[in-house]
Design an enzyme around this catalytic site. Sequence first.
Site, PDB file in Angstrom:
ATOM      1  N   SER A 129       0.825  -1.211   0.000  1.00 52.76           N
ATOM      2  CA  SER A 129       0.000   0.000   0.000  1.00 52.76           C
ATOM      3  C   SER A 129       0.853   1.253   0.000  1.00 52.76           C
ATOM      4  O   SER A 129       1.845   1.352   0.736  1.00 52.76           O
ATOM      5  CB  SER A 129      -0.906   0.021   1.234  1.00 52.76           C
ATOM      6  OG  SER A 129      -1.619   1.249   1.305  1.00 52.76           O
ATOM      7  N   TYR A 155      -3.084  -1.520   9.837  1.00 54.80           N
ATOM      8  CA  TYR A 155      -2.995  -1.740   8.390  1.00 54.80           C
ATOM      9  C   TYR A 155      -1.621  -1.329   7.864  1.00 54.80           C
ATOM     10  O   TYR A 155      -0.989  -2.065   7.095  1.00 54.80           O
ATOM     11  CB  TYR A 155      -4.088  -0.943   7.687  1.00 54.80           C
ATOM     12  CG  TYR A 155      -4.075  -1.069   6.181  1.00 54.80           C
ATOM     13  CD1 TYR A 155      -4.557  -2.205   5.551  1.00 54.80           C
ATOM     14  CD2 TYR A 155      -3.567  -0.037   5.383  1.00 54.80           C
ATOM     15  CE1 TYR A 155      -4.543  -2.320   4.166  1.00 54.80           C
ATOM     16  CE2 TYR A 155      -3.560  -0.150   3.997  1.00 54.80           C
ATOM     17  CZ  TYR A 155      -4.047  -1.288   3.405  1.00 54.80           C
ATOM     18  OH  TYR A 155      -4.025  -1.404   2.038  1.00 54.80           O
TER      19      TYR A 155
END
Length: 250
Positions: free
Chosen positions: A143, A156
Amino acid sequence: MLHGKTVLITGGGQGIGKTLVEAFAQAGARVIAADIQGPVVTSMARQLSDQGLQVTGAALDVTDEAQVAELARSLWNSKGGVDVLINNAALFSTLKMQPFHEIELDVWERVLKVNLTGPFLCAKHFAPIMCKKGGGRIINVASGAVTLGRPNYLHYIASKAGLEGMTRSMARELGPHGVTVNAVLPGSVDTGIARETVTPESKARIVAMQCIPRGQRPEDLVGIMLFLASDSSSFITGQSITVDGGATHS
């Protein structure tokens, strides 16, 4: 481009994963769409097969090593293993934005288990098959939020940063066997999945950071994924490639 290649895509039932399943099948690959929602990928595979594409659905919880090992054995016996593994399954859209000191331990551990342990288990069981076949491709979906140090998603961010590190180390181990390992870092992708704590204003702020001033779509990741899965990328490994419209410059 990928005719004759067998591609396993985890988290293939929705969002980015679903788009990749369709794109890889259209590129001529034999695609296994794996997802914890087995009926969803089974139905999707049936619809795509009716269009003449080679897609098989498989129920898979990437955190369950027995399930991963069984799928690896099954695909070795039925298809001679896989040539490409795309570790896409992850927890994100359902996560609540909150300060890190408010994250419950069970939520923290679940995110790490799905987002980091899941890719580890898939690579653990499929990479040896690739080595036996003489080569392969592993693509980890990390990400761009890691580069940004995005706040209120610490679980995350930590999981995806770990995935980047795993990519680099795994590339060192698997390179001598003809297996490349790379990470793709998407920006803020509109997958069509509702995110409770994301507002139109926060989306607009992200777009304003980008060089390309529009929202990112799952289709924006197709080109880089097809390239990294192909023979054209055979000398590229251990890399983190950001696809975020220029929100970051790393």
